[in-house]
Design a protein around this motif. Sequence first.
Motif, PDB file in Angstrom:
ATOM      1  N   LEU A  19     -18.175  -7.383  41.266  1.00 29.98           N
ATOM      2  CA  LEU A  19     -17.559  -6.389  42.138  1.00 29.98           C
ATOM      3  C   LEU A  19     -18.224  -5.048  41.896  1.00 29.98           C
ATOM      4  N   ASN A  20     -18.289  -4.234  42.927  1.00 26.51           N
ATOM      5  CA  ASN A  20     -18.610  -2.807  42.770  1.00 26.51           C
ATOM      6  C   ASN A  20     -17.276  -2.070  42.762  1.00 26.51           C
ATOM      7  N   ALA A 103     -21.316 -15.930  51.219  1.00 27.52           N
ATOM      8  CA  ALA A 103     -22.485 -15.129  51.575  1.00 27.52           C
ATOM      9  C   ALA A 103     -22.054 -13.919  52.394  1.00 27.52           C
ATOM     10  N   GLY A 104     -22.721 -12.794  52.154  1.00 27.51           N
ATOM     11  CA  GLY A 104     -22.474 -11.597  52.938  1.00 27.51           C
ATOM     12  C   GLY A 104     -21.232 -10.832  52.558  1.00 27.51           C
ATOM     13  N   GLY A 105     -20.553 -11.246  51.488  1.00 26.17           N
ATOM     14  CA  GLY A 105     -19.322 -10.569  51.098  1.00 26.17           C
ATOM     15  C   GLY A 105     -19.515  -9.404  50.160  1.00 26.17           C
ATOM     16  N   GLY A 212     -13.916   5.208  45.641  1.00 26.54           N
ATOM     17  CA  GLY A 212     -14.256   4.853  47.010  1.00 26.54           C
ATOM     18  C   GLY A 212     -15.590   4.140  47.133  1.00 26.54           C
ATOM     19  N   ASN A 213     -15.831   3.613  48.324  1.00 21.16           N
ATOM     20  CA  ASN A 213     -17.082   2.942  48.656  1.00 21.16           C
ATOM     21  C   ASN A 213     -17.602   3.564  49.948  1.00 21.16           C
ATOM     22  N   ARG A 240      -9.968  -2.154  48.144  1.00 26.75           N
ATOM     23  CA  ARG A 240     -11.316  -1.595  48.020  1.00 26.75           C
ATOM     24  C   ARG A 240     -12.333  -2.585  48.585  1.00 26.75           C
ATOM     25  N   LEU A 241     -13.504  -2.050  48.893  1.00 25.33           N
ATOM     26  CA  LEU A 241     -14.632  -2.839  49.382  1.00 25.33           C
ATOM     27  C   LEU A 241     -15.626  -3.008  48.244  1.00 25.33           C
ATOM     28  N   THR A 242     -16.314  -4.151  48.187  1.00 25.04           N
ATOM     29  CA  THR A 242     -17.339  -4.335  47.177  1.00 25.04           C
ATOM     30  C   THR A 242     -18.726  -4.312  47.803  1.00 25.04           C
ATOM     31  N   GLY A 243     -19.643  -3.579  47.174  1.00 25.65           N
ATOM     32  CA  GLY A 243     -21.023  -3.529  47.625  1.00 25.65           C
ATOM     33  C   GLY A 243     -21.157  -3.070  49.061  1.00 25.65           C
TER      34      GLY A 243
END
Length: 290
Positions: A19-20, A103-105, A212-213, A240-243
Motif C-alpha cells: 500500500l501507499n 491488476a491495475g489496483g 492524502g494521495n 484512502r487510495l493506493t498508488g
Amino acid sequence: MNTVVDAAGWSYWPAPAKLNLFLRITGRRPDGYHELQTVFRLLDWGDRIGLRLRGDGQVRREGDSVPGVAEADDLVVRAAISLKSATNCAQGVDIRVEKHIPAGGGFGGGSSDAATVLVALNALWGTGLGEEALAALGLGLGADVPVFVRGRNAWAEGVGERLQPLELPPAWYLLVDPGVHVPTADLFRSPDLTRDAAPAKIADFASGTVLGNAFEPVLRCREPAVEAVFQALSRVGRARLTGSGSGCFVEFATRAAAEHAMAELPGQLRAWVVAGAVRSPLLDALEAKQ
C-alpha cells in the motif's frame, strides 16, 4: 512459506502486495519523470511465484498470468533475463505466477512478482548479487520494484527508488478493488493533478497530517466505480487510495475491527482483510532456504 523443491522441480516464493499510505507529487524532473513522496507498507498477502530451474538457459513463462501481456513483455520474464544478462548465468528457468493481487489496483503486483523473481533466482542460480545490485536491476524494470527487493517498509522519494526504512505499527487493512484500470500516464496528464505539493517530512506523516494521495481527486472524478467505493468505505473509516491505481483501503488497529467493517460493505464489492507486514515474507522464505 515452503520453498522446498517439489517432485516436479518447482519451488514457490511469496510476492507480497503493498500500500501507499500517502502519495504526493512535489515536482517534475528534467527527464520528464515526476518527483514523489510516499510511504510503502508491505502486506502479508499477495501473489505466489513458482520457479523451476532449466539447464538449457531458456526463460519460459507457464500460463498467462497477465492476460494480454506477451511473454517477452512480462515483468517476471524480463526480470529473469535481466539477472541472467547481468551475471552471465548459463542457467534457465520456468516461471509460474499464481495471481491474487488485482491488476491495475495500485497494490504493486507486477513489481512484486518481478522482485521475487530477481531475489529468488539470485539464490537458486547462485549468482551472488547483493541487495544494492538487485535493487538497481529492479529499478530498470519499474520504480516500485526496489522496495520489494529490499523487503522493508519505507519512506520513499524520487520516483520511489530513494528508500529509507521505516518502522510502522501493526495494522490491519480492508482492501477493495473497484475493478477499473486507468493508465498511469493518463492520470499524470490530467489538468486536475496537483504536481507541485510542498515536500513533507517523516514527522508530518507520523503525526497524521499527511495522508492524502495526489491521484485520489482525479480518479474519484473520472471513475464512478472508484467514487462509489470511497463512499462505501467512508462509512466504516478513513478511505484512502493506493498508488496510482484504483485500489482503496481503510486502516484498522485489529483484525476484528477490519472484518466487522468488511461485513458492513455492499456484498458486490471485491474486498479483502489483510495484515500489514513488519517485513516482506519473501525475506523470511529466503532465510528459510539458507
